[in-house]
Design an enzyme around this catalytic site. Structure first.
Site, PDB file in Angstrom:
ATOM      1  N   ASP A 161      28.201  53.126  20.957  1.00  0.00           N
ATOM      2  CA  ASP A 161      27.243  52.585  21.916  1.00  0.00           C
ATOM      3  C   ASP A 161      27.651  51.151  22.217  1.00  0.00           C
ATOM      4  OD1 ASP A 161      26.087  54.955  20.988  1.00  0.00           O
ATOM      5  OD2 ASP A 161      24.040  54.209  21.248  1.00  0.00           O
ATOM      6  N   LYS A 224      22.956  54.321  28.907  1.00  0.00           N
ATOM      7  CA  LYS A 224      21.845  54.098  27.984  1.00  0.00           C
ATOM      8  C   LYS A 224      21.052  52.894  28.452  1.00  0.00           C
ATOM      9  CE  LYS A 224      21.283  52.796  23.087  1.00  0.00           C
ATOM     10  NZ  LYS A 224      21.956  52.613  21.789  1.00  0.00           N
ATOM     11  N   LYS A 260      20.603  58.159  27.986  1.00  0.00           N
ATOM     12  CA  LYS A 260      19.896  57.886  26.734  1.00  0.00           C
ATOM     13  C   LYS A 260      18.929  56.724  26.903  1.00  0.00           C
ATOM     14  CE  LYS A 260      20.682  56.309  21.971  1.00  0.00           C
ATOM     15  NZ  LYS A 260      21.663  55.910  20.970  1.00  0.00           N
TER      16      LYS A 260
END
Lengths: 324, 477
Positions: A161, A224, A260
């Site tokens: 991430d 995300k 996400k």
């Protein structure tokens, strides 16, 4: 998907998109040429879809699906090996008394904890995700970000991430952001890359859409919303815009990319609203842990409690699920 | 179907307190009308809901006399601040009984509960609250120091928003000191008769509000009655014209809210995803039974294909079915007659060469349902581009330049509403000035507020309802 996406489902990136990233000017032209997002409209749509009534079998299905999409996360300065091992145990058996409870998708930790998490989760199929690239601010040099990524990947992280450079984005240095994502993607090797846009700092929905496309163009596997360290973190309207982006990407390129939302999603009720959005905005293909995740730490326990409530017919209370 | 099947989430039918018989409301009492009783049905199931007593022509006379007596004796003499109290009370009672009214409305009309619950009933209450606020301020509203009411208002309302249209008619009439005789539509009389109960609960003086269910002949008798001072009608252009002919040459004041064929204009720089939402809301809200529905989509040619693709995907996610289910987006067509009319116009679209796309959503076998339909390749000359379909059917046309958009948008005998979608503020203002429509929405559609005047141009009627302008239609100024 359905018959509605007929014309342009080619597999190679179509030439207009390849041209988009040729140089700084064409990237800017492309991103600023994307349709605008009307704030009132998107918030109204998000509020409207949030009123869907999900009960009975549909609710049970949604709870289990949401559990299977959780990236169980601990991102604290005070993280210890013990804390990470406890989280891994929870990921393996979210509800020890109910072995039919699905496992979560991944455990998400800082790079220095990857080894511990990998060890604890070996053989379970649960991925280890790691926030690299100078999380959460990302205010460090490219070399360090790449090294950070490499350390996490070498230690066995299957998912990275990364945070984008919001400063560069807000200054309009889009190509720099693009190249950095590309470089990190290359450093990931076979690991999946989730690109954190930190939408709370991007401020406008237009920026969210542009950053989403930037990340998709650069090869991000997921987009995300947030690090969870900035308020507001994930919101429903922002997630709507991002779901729209991956859907548009799919229609144009035939490739499936994930979304996400992370930070601030704590209740089953909220999680179900996100699933409804996934279902009705992007499409049911995205109702899958490969394409949709929740970044959360406290959401799982509420999902477990609600799961028991559905099965037992009564609410049992927070002492009946584990605190890890 | 899909992997995420929402379980049915029906609102309880019992909340409607449905009775087997309903009667007309005259002079503060429910009375036996001398007309032939009618049966009102649930359009989603075709079952008879209740038997409703109707008025005859002689009952119209009785009701107008009661209204006149109440007007002369009590209502016109009462200080505005006192009238306001009654209106506030009515507004609060509508809120208190909102679930009952919403369920009853969905049963009788076929509209989805989420619309009756979240839109119709709250907006009806809002109209009473808003007009209650005006009742004691008429002298300061810019009509001169002491504007006078007109007298007895004869009001005829349609079946698409039964309770809301009642509120649009009754609230301003009462606030300004008039008394009313109202005829609800033949297929949807029930919420109006529950509203009569609310008038009793609010202890409204007898005769101030009278409600006469019945068919068109009762409407005609009411409109033509010699002692009615003001006529307000919402409904079809055809009936509106008949009313205008009928009362021509009399001193009666008239407002008409008639049909529409609104243009929803989307430019290439529009926020496309929200434009899609606005298009959906514009035409599929209330099954398209909306006089200001955005039934003609005008899209700039350069984005037409992209927009249509997004639109079809979005429309395919609309959930059609049981109006009482909270997850239903599109309910039932109000009557077999209306369904036949929609089918007829859709067939004309096929015959004239437009491309029909229909949502693949499942359609219930019983009841009057029509799947959302989008016609592309529509030309100005086709019937589906010119006539009001009043159903979930969208006609898509294209244009090349802003001027062409204005020309095509205005090329209709109607003029009730229009929509503009663009990120360019200057173009919004320029367009809004060019469009002959009573309401022009920018980057949104079908938004209503009691403070915003609503009304039409040309065959969409005249006069305004709502806001300060709407009050004027009930005042001698």
């Amino acid at each position: 998907m359905t018959a509605t996406t007929s014309s342009s489902a080619a597999t190679a990136t179509p030439s207009p998109l390849a041209d988009a990233t040729r140089d700084e000017a064409s990237l800017r032209r492309f991103l600023h040429g994307l349709p605008g997002v009307d704030q009132v409209g998107v918030e109204q749509r998000a509020a409207g879809l949030g009123t869907r009534s999900i009960k009975k079998a549909a609710k049970l299905w949604a709870i289990d699906t949401a559990i299977s999409m959780v990236d169980l996360t601990t991102l604290e300065g005070a993280d210890t090996q013990g804390k990470v091992r406890a989280l891994a145990a929870k990921a393996k058996r979210p509800d020890p008394e109910r072995p039919d409870t699905p496992r979560v998708a991944a455990v998400c930790v800082y790079p220095d904890m990857v080894e511990t998490a990998v060890e604890a989760l070996r053989g379970t199929g649960i991925h280890v995700a790691s926030v690299a690239t100078g999380f959460p601010a990302g205010r460090t040099s490219r070399e360090i970000k790449l090294a950070d990524t490499k350390i996490a990947v070498d230690a066995g992280a299957a998912e990275i991430d990364m945070v984008i450079d919001r400063g560069a984005f807000l200054e309009g240095r889009y190509l720099e952001v693009f190249e950095e994502i590309q470089a990190i993607k290359a450093a990931c090797g076979s690991a999946h890359l989730k690109v954190i846009l930190e939408t709370g700092e991007l401020a406008t929905y237009d920026n969210v859409r542009r950053a989403s496309w930037l990340a998709l163009l650069a090869g991000g596997d997921f987009i995300k919303t947030s690090t969870g360290k900035v308020s507001p973190a994930a919101t429903l309207p922002v997630t709507h815009v991002m779901l729209q982006a991956v859907r548009d990407w799919f229609v144009q390129t035939g490739e499936l990319r994930g979304v996400k939302p992370a930070g601030g999603i704590r209740t089953t009720k909220d999680a179900i609203k996100y699933l409804v959005a996934v279902h009705e905005v992007a499409g049911e293909q995205w109702l899958n842990p490969d394409l949709f995740r929740f970044g959360a730490s406290s959401l799982l326990n509420d999902l477990l409690l609600q799961r028991r409530t559905q099965a037992d017919g009564h609410y049992s209370g927070p002492d009946y699920v584990t605190v890890d | 179907m899909g992997i995420f099947e929402y379980a049915p989430a029906p609102e309880s039918r019992d909340l409607a307190n449905l009775k087997s018989h309903y009667r007309p409301f005259v002079n503060g009492e429910f009375v036996d009308g001398s007309g032939e009783p009618l049966k009102t049905i649930n359009p989603a199931t075709e079952e008879v809901l209740a038997e409703v007593g109707t008025a005859s022509v002689s009952d119209v006379d009785t009701a107008v006399k009661a209204a006149r007596k109440a007007y002369n004796g009590v209502w016109s003499k009462m200080p505005g601040s006192e009238r306001a109290k009654y209106l506030f009370r009515v507004a609060r009672l509508i809120q208190e009984r909102s679930r009952e009214l919403a369920v009853l409305e969905s049963l009788d009309n076929g509209k989805p509960i989420k619309e009756s619950r979240d839109s119709d009933v709250p907006t009806a209450a809002a109209h009473f609250f808003y007009h209650a606020g005006w009742a004691d301020k008429l002298g300061y509203a810019g009509y001169g120091p002491n504007p006078k009411p007109l007298g007895v208002a004869g009001q005829v309302i349609p079946w698409n928003f039964p309770l809301l249209m009642l509120a649009w008619k009754i609230a301003p009439a009462l606030a300004t000191g008039n008394t009313v005789v109202l005829k609800p539509a033949e297929t949807t009389p029930l919420t109006a008769l529950v509203f009569a109960e609310i008038c009793q609960q609010a202890e409204l003086p007898p005769g101030v509000v009278n409600i006469l269910p019945g068919a068109g002949d009762i409407g005609a008798a009411l409109v033509g009655h010699g002692d009615v001072n003001k006529v307000a009608f919402t409904g079809s252009t055809e009936v509106g014209k008949a009313i205008q002919r009928q009362i021509a040459g009399t001193a009666k004041k008239l407002t008409l809210e008639l049909g529409g064929k609104a243009a929803n204009v989307v430019f290439d720089d529009a926020p496309l995803d929200q434009a899609v939402e606005g298009i959906v809301n514009g035409i599929f809200f209330n099954q398209g039974h909306v006089c200001c529905a955005g039934s003609r989509l005008l899209v700039q040619e350069s984005i037409a294909e992209e927009l249509l693709e997004k639109l079809r995907y979005r429309v395919s996610t609309l959930r059609l079915g049981d109006p009482l289910d909270k997850n239903t987006d599109i309910g039932a067509i109000n009557s077999a007659e209306q369904l036949a009319k929609i089918k007829g116009l859709v067939e004309s679209g096929d015959a004239e060469g437009a491309q029909r796309w229909t949502s693949p959503c499942p359609v219930p076998e019983r009841g009057f349902f029509f799947a959302p339909t989008v016609f592309s390749d529509v030309q100005q000359s086709m019937r589906i581009a010119r006539e009001e379909i009043f159903g979930p059917v969208l006609s898509v046309l294209t244009f090349r330049t802003p001027d062409e958009a204005v020309t095509k948008a205005n090329n209709t005998p109607y003029g009730l509403s229009a929509g503009i979608w663009t990120e360019k503020g200057s173009r919004i203002l320029w367009m809004a000035n060019q469009l002959r429509a009573g309401v022009v929405w920018a980057n949104t559609f079908n938004r209503f507020d009691p403070a915003a005047p609503f009304g039409g141009y040309q065959e969409s009627g005249f006069g305004r309802e709502g806001g300060r302008t709407g009050l004027e239609a009930y005042l001698d100024v």
